[in-house]
Design a protein around this motif. Structure first.
Motif, mmCIF file in Angstrom:
data_model
loop_
_atom_site.group_PDB
_atom_site.id
_atom_site.type_symbol
_atom_site.label_atom_id
_atom_site.label_comp_id
_atom_site.label_asym_id
_atom_site.label_seq_id
_atom_site.Cartn_x
_atom_site.Cartn_y
_atom_site.Cartn_z
ATOM 1 N N TYR B 619 0.853 -1.185 0.000
ATOM 2 C CA TYR B 619 0.000 0.000 0.000
ATOM 3 C C TYR B 619 0.888 1.234 0.000
ATOM 4 C CZ TYR B 619 -3.290 -3.430 1.973
ATOM 5 O OH TYR B 619 -4.052 -4.533 2.209
ATOM 6 N N THR B 620 0.447 2.259 -0.682
ATOM 7 C CA THR B 620 1.189 3.515 -0.599
ATOM 8 C C THR B 620 0.817 4.206 0.712
ATOM 9 O OG1 THR B 620 -0.454 4.990 -1.555
ATOM 10 C CG2 THR B 620 0.898 3.710 -3.098
ATOM 11 N N ALA B 621 1.539 5.267 1.028
ATOM 12 C CA ALA B 621 1.280 6.005 2.274
ATOM 13 C C ALA B 621 -0.080 6.695 2.233
ATOM 14 C CB ALA B 621 2.394 7.029 2.504
ATOM 15 N N LEU B 622 -0.681 6.752 1.051
ATOM 16 C CA LEU B 622 -1.959 7.453 0.908
ATOM 17 C C LEU B 622 -3.137 6.488 0.798
ATOM 18 C CD1 LEU B 622 -0.574 10.002 -1.701
ATOM 19 C CD2 LEU B 622 -1.106 10.457 0.707
ATOM 20 N N HIS B 623 -2.871 5.223 1.073
ATOM 21 C CA HIS B 623 -3.886 4.198 0.824
ATOM 22 C C HIS B 623 -5.186 4.478 1.589
ATOM 23 C CE1 HIS B 623 -5.063 0.279 -0.704
ATOM 24 N NE2 HIS B 623 -5.513 -0.038 0.486
ATOM 25 N N ARG B 624 -5.045 4.919 2.839
ATOM 26 C CA ARG B 624 -6.245 5.172 3.644
ATOM 27 C C ARG B 624 -7.143 6.218 2.976
ATOM 28 N NH1 ARG B 624 -5.502 7.824 8.083
ATOM 29 N NH2 ARG B 624 -3.245 7.957 7.849
ATOM 30 N N TRP B 625 -6.502 7.216 2.394
ATOM 31 C CA TRP B 625 -7.291 8.270 1.726
ATOM 32 C C TRP B 625 -8.041 7.694 0.531
ATOM 33 C CZ3 TRP B 625 -8.228 10.805 -2.789
ATOM 34 C CH2 TRP B 625 -8.811 12.068 -2.713
ATOM 35 N N HIS B 626 -7.345 6.844 -0.221
ATOM 36 C CA HIS B 626 -7.984 6.234 -1.396
ATOM 37 C C HIS B 626 -9.176 5.380 -0.981
ATOM 38 C CE1 HIS B 626 -4.517 7.796 -3.292
ATOM 39 N NE2 HIS B 626 -3.706 6.755 -3.112
ATOM 40 N N LEU B 627 -8.995 4.660 0.128
ATOM 41 C CA LEU B 627 -10.101 3.827 0.626
ATOM 42 C C LEU B 627 -11.286 4.695 1.001
ATOM 43 C CD1 LEU B 627 -8.327 1.225 2.956
ATOM 44 C CD2 LEU B 627 -9.482 0.756 0.785
ATOM 45 N N ALA B 628 -10.994 5.786 1.726
ATOM 46 C CA ALA B 628 -12.072 6.670 2.174
ATOM 47 C C ALA B 628 -12.783 7.281 0.969
ATOM 48 C CB ALA B 628 -11.508 7.762 3.079
ATOM 49 N N ARG B 629 -12.042 7.487 -0.107
ATOM 50 C CA ARG B 629 -12.617 8.097 -1.307
ATOM 51 C C ARG B 629 -13.274 7.031 -2.198
ATOM 52 N NH1 ARG B 629 -12.103 13.685 -2.718
ATOM 53 N NH2 ARG B 629 -12.898 13.879 -4.845
ATOM 54 N N GLU B 630 -13.292 5.789 -1.698
ATOM 55 C CA GLU B 630 -13.933 4.670 -2.400
ATOM 56 C C GLU B 630 -13.356 4.450 -3.786
ATOM 57 O OE1 GLU B 630 -18.148 5.364 -2.007
ATOM 58 O OE2 GLU B 630 -18.125 4.523 0.013
ATOM 59 N N ALA B 631 -12.024 4.520 -3.843
ATOM 60 C CA ALA B 631 -11.340 4.226 -5.105
ATOM 61 C C ALA B 631 -11.557 2.767 -5.476
ATOM 62 C CB ALA B 631 -9.846 4.496 -4.962
ATOM 63 N N PRO B 852 -8.776 13.943 -8.164
ATOM 64 C CA PRO B 852 -7.879 12.780 -8.115
ATOM 65 C C PRO B 852 -8.143 11.865 -9.309
ATOM 66 C CG PRO B 852 -9.668 12.491 -6.564
ATOM 67 C CD PRO B 852 -9.860 13.851 -7.173
ATOM 68 N N TYR B 853 -7.073 11.368 -9.901
ATOM 69 C CA TYR B 853 -7.275 10.412 -10.998
ATOM 70 C C TYR B 853 -6.436 9.161 -10.745
ATOM 71 C CZ TYR B 853 -2.976 12.276 -13.301
ATOM 72 O OH TYR B 853 -1.707 12.666 -13.618
ATOM 73 N N GLY B 854 -6.877 8.085 -11.364
ATOM 74 C CA GLY B 854 -6.231 6.792 -11.132
ATOM 75 C C GLY B 854 -5.450 6.325 -12.348
ATOM 76 N N THR B 855 -5.048 5.070 -12.300
ATOM 77 C CA THR B 855 -4.168 4.545 -13.349
ATOM 78 C C THR B 855 -4.878 4.472 -14.701
ATOM 79 O OG1 THR B 855 -4.805 2.337 -12.631
ATOM 80 C CG2 THR B 855 -2.720 3.198 -11.805
ATOM 81 N N GLU B 856 -6.207 4.299 -14.690
ATOM 82 C CA GLU B 856 -6.911 4.183 -15.962
ATOM 83 C C GLU B 856 -6.845 5.513 -16.727
ATOM 84 O OE1 GLU B 856 -7.890 1.147 -16.681
ATOM 85 O OE2 GLU B 856 -8.593 1.689 -18.678
ATOM 86 N N SER B 857 -7.097 6.604 -16.000
ATOM 87 C CA SER B 857 -6.996 7.914 -16.646
ATOM 88 C C SER B 857 -5.550 8.211 -17.020
ATOM 89 C CB SER B 857 -7.515 9.006 -15.707
ATOM 90 O OG SER B 857 -8.893 8.816 -15.471
ATOM 91 N N MET B 858 -4.620 7.804 -16.154
ATOM 92 C CA MET B 858 -3.198 8.004 -16.459
ATOM 93 C C MET B 858 -2.857 7.356 -17.804
ATOM 94 S SD MET B 858 0.051 6.572 -14.288
ATOM 95 C CE MET B 858 -0.016 4.915 -14.959
ATOM 96 N N HIS B 859 -3.403 6.142 -18.027
ATOM 97 C CA HIS B 859 -3.128 5.435 -19.273
ATOM 98 C C HIS B 859 -3.681 6.184 -20.476
ATOM 99 C CE1 HIS B 859 -2.128 1.113 -17.795
ATOM 100 N NE2 HIS B 859 -1.522 2.035 -17.091
ATOM 101 N N VAL B 860 -4.900 6.711 -20.334
ATOM 102 C CA VAL B 860 -5.515 7.415 -21.459
ATOM 103 C C VAL B 860 -4.740 8.697 -21.739
ATOM 104 C CG1 VAL B 860 -7.607 8.529 -22.309
ATOM 105 C CG2 VAL B 860 -7.776 6.449 -20.901
ATOM 106 N N LEU B 861 -4.417 9.428 -20.681
ATOM 107 C CA LEU B 861 -3.736 10.722 -20.842
ATOM 108 C C LEU B 861 -2.367 10.542 -21.500
ATOM 109 C CD1 LEU B 861 -4.687 12.198 -17.346
ATOM 110 C CD2 LEU B 861 -5.482 13.074 -19.562
ATOM 111 N N ARG B 862 -1.645 9.484 -21.100
ATOM 112 C CA ARG B 862 -0.315 9.299 -21.692
ATOM 113 C C ARG B 862 -0.438 8.795 -23.132
ATOM 114 N NH1 ARG B 862 0.935 3.959 -23.625
ATOM 115 N NH2 ARG B 862 -0.842 2.826 -22.789
#
Lengths: 105, 1008
Positions: B619-631, B852-862
């Protein structure tokens, strides 16, 4: 599962701590740009497949992260000795982890 | 019948502890100390299953691991059940539920039995090969039918509720088998102080001593066992484990011990108890005292319930106080078999006759039988058993001296039990696991362990020493020797001399197959392998059909392919094969036993490594935030990365569209902490980078970053990332998320083995730094609000610069690099501060529409920018030039860096290589399938000429159309061409070859 003596840690550890890295003593050519394609293919692809003693390289992946060499019998899996990179094997002082034909009783 | 009628006095069962159990839906009673098999015999259950191929009724034949008939499905529920359990090795417990593995609809009326009876002539060896191999596409239908008919046990479908675990040991001596040899060895080794583990697969230690009438030092065998055990238990250096099977003997004296910890207690097990435990033991020495397995004799209808191994008959009488029947006939070729008849007689039941294939038997056994008035038929054989669901009688006839012909007229003897004693086969299985080739010993007509490379000792019957006195003395000697090998000796090292009062067994006859008055092919079935229904006639047919190697005969007939691996059948089968081929047994050769000795449950193999503990999660150091944001998360290597952050009711596509547009139009934020990070220091660090990357590093100034491609010696790209120059001899390298460990190993490999004189040090700092990416036109304005000490202006902080400063009050390295094509800043802070920094940014972010964006958007943007992802757009066969990234390759570097020579190979400089290009579908709403293959002409005949595959494909909401990247043969020279991607439905999607940079090709958006 092999029991491998790491020459840096100076103790036997189980195979699951190590990565096998293939045949040992494959030196990178000094002047790659002047190698022929065949010479270069020899360096990167062609390897011995001996029946019997094989000098091979291992990596103590989850231990000391050091590369070292081993002489292993590909038939019996016996490891005759292990030694550090840059060293020559000392068979006399070798760490022997098996013994041929030891139906001792 | 109820168990009381068949129970006799004595035995080792606890009569004060009755137990209720259920078998095939019927309730029965037994006692603590019973096995399921002994309790079934005590209840008069003759038929315990149906056979594999012919569906013949089968009863209990053995008493241990060798059992091949009484195979059951154990357990009352799907969550607890275990398939393929040998009833002879399952301790009875209160409430036990089991059913026959074979036999539908039930064992007593079996539909397949009728089929088998009628059709057995139609099911020769190789039947399945011959019948079901063609057409191949029907195999899946056939397989379902065959498995149902064969009844191989059913796989539980509910999750296992029981606990299993693993335990690692390192000991001096492991002794396998706690019969007389193993116990004597443990006593000898134990008193030296060596650490000893003694295991036995049975419910209690002692082996045959538990039912033999012989005396040791004046004590009955069972009493001697008790005394030996109490000594061993008093030694702190000795561990004794019953109900523990040595299942595999592996390289370098690694041995796996499968302990059934609470299988005998089931529901009564303590709350936290594990059901089974796998002990993984590294032993200095291993002593095999595994004993021997009795062979049945191959004779007509030798599978009718009531046909048993002679040793099993003795064990049931003496250990379990069960009479397996009323009237016994014994068929033997060795003195040892007589013991079953003596035990039967002494229990007060009738021994009809002893049928001995030999001309003469030993004096002691003859005397024992004669003195009890038991008739002996020398040089005779039981040529046929009569009965279907229970032995009713046997046909007996005189034989030629070599036992191969019937010479007299058969007579019928009425009986209900036939004990068979064909001889003892040493239990060489574990020795075979080490690669040792079994050796035939003519004098005992058996295979013994061959030479091994392991530190292995042998004692007792496994070596062919069958006499009790020899087992004890050899055990004692071997125990002393194993301990001495480990450096342990005892003051009284002289092997103990045991006083043994036992018969002196005479020579056995090498005898395997009892002839019939009819030829083998016409006689009633003479079974060799009971579990796979292989008969003597089947083996002879296989040899007639040209199979000469025992390995081929085995595969053709399926001999030894059951879960028992042919423990009782293989030697008989080899002998019959040898005779059919006119060869000797050693000429015919033997088959090899492989791990595991008996089946091991998946639970024991897996131990605790299931569910959450199957694999570590990072988990990254921000995992709790992602969980709370229902990622919604995706797995990248071991990492859990947010894939997208859906708002209420959003689909993934809707979320990705929103995240991408927000980033392009405002500012997006990405947790990029999973990127691999390697800290590189040393005077030669810069030179080292130049050797492992394809581009130039000599002039990279402090404060600058550079993108680099890493290739193998073959010139193929395997990783990429940005490296920053922190000081002249200090760099921060980033790698792909999945490639971090591989790259570190790569760097270490070259440093340690090729260039050890270079002064350079590598440290993984992936977990030490958190990386927060701000991307989008508003990113500078937002960063300005939260950062201090960094001049963010475009002139002062250029693209590919990095700056040290503070963000949200904590020290930060900020890199101006971009994976989206937008103005972007990657903020690196110590991981402990990450949540504080992230939240501080969010506290100010609303004003900027921070999203906030995730890996799926990262893939599209790149992908909109044509940036590659190694591993997705590369596959190990792609050079930088194939990717159109020749700008990232230097040929000015003096050192021939890794990949340079490889890229110059003839094959790599062909012009018609597959090259990465952009692809725009003619219909902008059609999204190509990743992996789809391009062709020039979709109408061509199959197989079509393929040009290359799609590597990345998305719908771009910024561009309002689909975009894709992919390989096209010679694609860089084919801009504007149309290619076609055939679909499964016969249509083809047309796409135009173009540059992979779909958005802002001038880079105006990031250079602001």
């Amino acid at each position: 599962m092999l029991y491998i003596h790491c020459p840096y840690c100076e103790e036997h550890r189980s195979e699951e701590e190590f990565h096998y890295k293939g045949q040992a003593h494959i030196a990178r050519p000094d002047d790659p740009d002047n190698c022929t394609d065949v010479e270069w293919a020899d360096f990167i692809y062609r390897r011995d497949n001996p029946r019997g003693e094989h000098k091979e390289q291992w990596y103590h992946t989850v231990g000391c992260r050091k590369f070292f060499n081993a002489i292993r019998d590909t038939q019996s899996y016996e490891i005759k000795t292990t030694y550090k990179v840059g060293e020559q094997p000392d068979m006399a002082a070798g760490i022997v982890t098996g013994q041929q034909g030891s139906n001792a009783s | 019948m109820s168990q009381t009628n068949l129970r006799i006095s004595g035995g080792r069962i606890r009569r004060d502890r009755p137990i209720a159990f259920t078998f095939n839906g019927h309730r029965y009673a037994g006692y603590e100390g019973d096995t399921l098999a002994s309790a079934l015999l005590a209840n008069g259950v003759d038929v315990v299953g149906r056979s594999f191929k012919y569906s013949r009724p089968r009863g209990v034949m053995g008493m241990g691991a060798e059992e091949s008939n009484a195979i059951v499905q154990l357990g009352a529920t799907d969550a607890t059940e275990v398939p393929n359990v040998r009833a002879t090795q399952q301790a009875l417990y209160d409430g036990l539920v089991a059913r026959s593995t074979n036999g539908w609809p039930n064992v007593n009326f079996d539909l397949m039995g009728l089929v088998g009876a009628l059709a057995h002539r139609l099911m020769p060896p190789g039947f399945y090969y011959k019948t079901f191999m063609r057409p191949a596409f029907l195999w899946q239908s056939y397989e379902t039918l065959i498995r149902k008919a064969a009844g191989m046990g059913s796989s539980p479908v509910a999750p296992d509720v029981d606990r299993y675990d693993h335990m690692n040991h390192s000991v001096d001596v492991v002794i396998v088998g706690a019969g007389p040899a193993g116990l004597a060895a443990a006593l000898a080794a134990g008193k030296t102080g060596a650490t000893v583990i003694l295991v036995d697969e049975q419910e209690e230690v002692g082996g045959q001593l538990l039912h033999r009438q012989a005396k040791i030092d004046g004590m009955l065998g069972a009493d001697w066992v008790e005394q030996a055990l109490s000594i061993l238990l008093s030694l702190p250096n000795v561990t004794v484990m019953a109900r523990t099977t040595a299942t595999g003997y592996h390289d370098h004296n690694f041995i796996t011990l499968h302990e059934r910890v609470s299988d005998h207690l089931a529901d009564q097990a303590p709350e936290q108890s594990v059901r089974q435990r796998m002990h993984r033991v590294r032993a200095q020495s291993v002593l095999l005292a595994t004993g021997a397995i009795e062979r049945p004799l191959v004779l007509a209808n030798n599978d009718v319930p009531g046909c048993m191994l002679a040793s099993a008959v003795s064990a049931y009488i003496k250990r379990y106080a069960v009479m397996p029947g009323k009237d016994l006939v014994l068929m033997t070729a060795q003195d040892d078999g007589y013991r079953a008849a003596i035990d039967w007689h002494d229990a007060g039941h009738k021994v009809v006759a002893i049928i001995d294939a030999r001309v003469t038997a030993g004096d002691d056994c003859t005397q024992a039988a004669r003195s009890r008035g038991i008739a002996i038929f020398p040089q005779s054989g039981v040529i046929e058993v009569i009965g279907t669901t229970r032995v009713k009688a046997v046909k007996v006839a005189a034989l030629s001296p070599n036992g191969e012909q019937v010479v007299g007229n058969p007579q019928t003897l009425i009986c209900d039990t036939l004990a068979m004693s064909g001889g003892w086969s040493p239990a060489i299985h574990l020795s075979c696991h080490t690669g040792a080739k079994p050796e035939w010993r003519e004098d005992i007509a058996a295979f013994v362990p061959g030479l091994t490379v392991q530190k292995q000792w042998l004692a007792g019957s496994v070596k062919g020493d069958f006499r009790l006195a020899d087992c004890l003395s050899a055990g004692s000697e071997a125990g002393t020797a194993t301990a001495a090998f480990c450096g342990f000796t005892s003051a009284d090292a002289v092997a103990h001399q045991w006083q043994v009062d036992d018969w002196d067994d005479g020579p056995a006859m090498a005898y395997f197959h009892v002839p019939h008055t009819k030829a083998t092919s016409r006689a009633p079935k003479q079974f060799v392998d009971f579990q796979t229904d292989v008969t003597a006639a089947g083996i002879e047919m296989a040899t007639r059909e040209g199979y000469e190697s025992i390995e081929h005969v085995k595969r053709y007939t399926a001999m030894g392919f059951g879960t028992d691996q042919g423990k009782t059948g293989n030697i008989n089968g080899m002998a019959i094969t040898a005779r059919a081929l006119g060869k000797t047994i050693p000429e015919t050769g033997t088959t090899i036993f492989r791990p595991n000795y008996t089946p091991v449950t998946f639970g024991a193999v897996v131990g605790r490594h299931s569910g959450q503990l199957f694999d570590p999660e990072r988990y990254t150091a921000l995992h709790r935030w992602h969980l709370a944001r229902e990622a919604v998360f995706e797995d990248v290597g071991l990492w859990k990365r947010p894939r997208y952050f859906p708002l209420a009711g959003e689909t993934m596509d809707e979320a990705v569209a929103r995240e991408c547009l927000a980033t392009r139009n405002g500012v997006g934020i990405l947790d990029a902490s999973t990127l691999g990070k390697i800290d590189i220091q040393g005077n030669d660090a810069r030179e080292f980078l130049g050797r492992v990357y394809t581009n130039a590093w000599a002039k990279l100034a402090v404060g600058k970053c550079r993108y680099g491609l890493m290739c193998g010696e073959d010139g193929m790209v395997f990783d990429d990332g940005v490296t920053a120059c922190l000081a002249d001899n200090h760099f921060a390298m980033t790698t792909t998320t999945g490639g971090a460990a591989r790259v570190l190993e790569w760097l270490e490999h070259y440093h340690q083995t090729e260039w050890p004189d270079m002064e350079v040090y590598f440290t993984s700092v992936t977990d030490h730094w958190a990386t927060i990416t701000l991307s989008g036109p508003q990113s500078r304005a937002l960063l300005a609000e939260v950062s201090d000490g960094i001049d963010l202006s475009g002139d002062a902080f250029k693209y590919l610069d990095w700056r040290q400063g503070s963000v949200a009050g904590v020290p930060a390295r900020v890199f101006r690099i971009s994976f989206t094509g937008e103005l972007s800043f990657e903020i690196n802070v110590q991981a402990h501060y990450a949540m504080h920094v992230w939240e501080a940014i969010f506290a100010l972010g609303d004003r900027f529409g921070l999203t906030p964006y995730g890996t799926e958007s990262m893939h599209v943007l790149r992908a909109e920018k044509g940036f590659i992802i190694t591993g997705q757009d590369t596959d190990g066969s792609v050079t930088p030039f194939d990717l159109g990234m020749g700008w990232c390759v230097s040929d000015a570097k003096p050192f021939s860096y890794i990949g340079k020579r490889g890229m110059a190979r003839q094959d790599c400089i062909r012009t018609d290589r597959k090259q990465l290009v952009g692809l725009l579908t003619v219909d902008p709403n059609q999204v190509l399938q990743e992996g789809a293959q391009a062709v020039d002409d979709p109408e061509q005949t199959i197989p079509m000429t393929q040009l290359g595959h799609v590597t990345s494909s998305y719908f771009s909401h910024c561009l309002q159309r689909s975009i894709a990247m992919g390989f096209i043969r010679n694609g860089h020279a084919r801009m504007g061409d149309i290619v076609y991607y055939p679909n499964l439905d016969g249509t083809a999607t047309a796409a135009e070859i173009c540059s992979p940079v779909f958005l802002d090709p001038e880079g105006a958006r990031q250079h602001v």
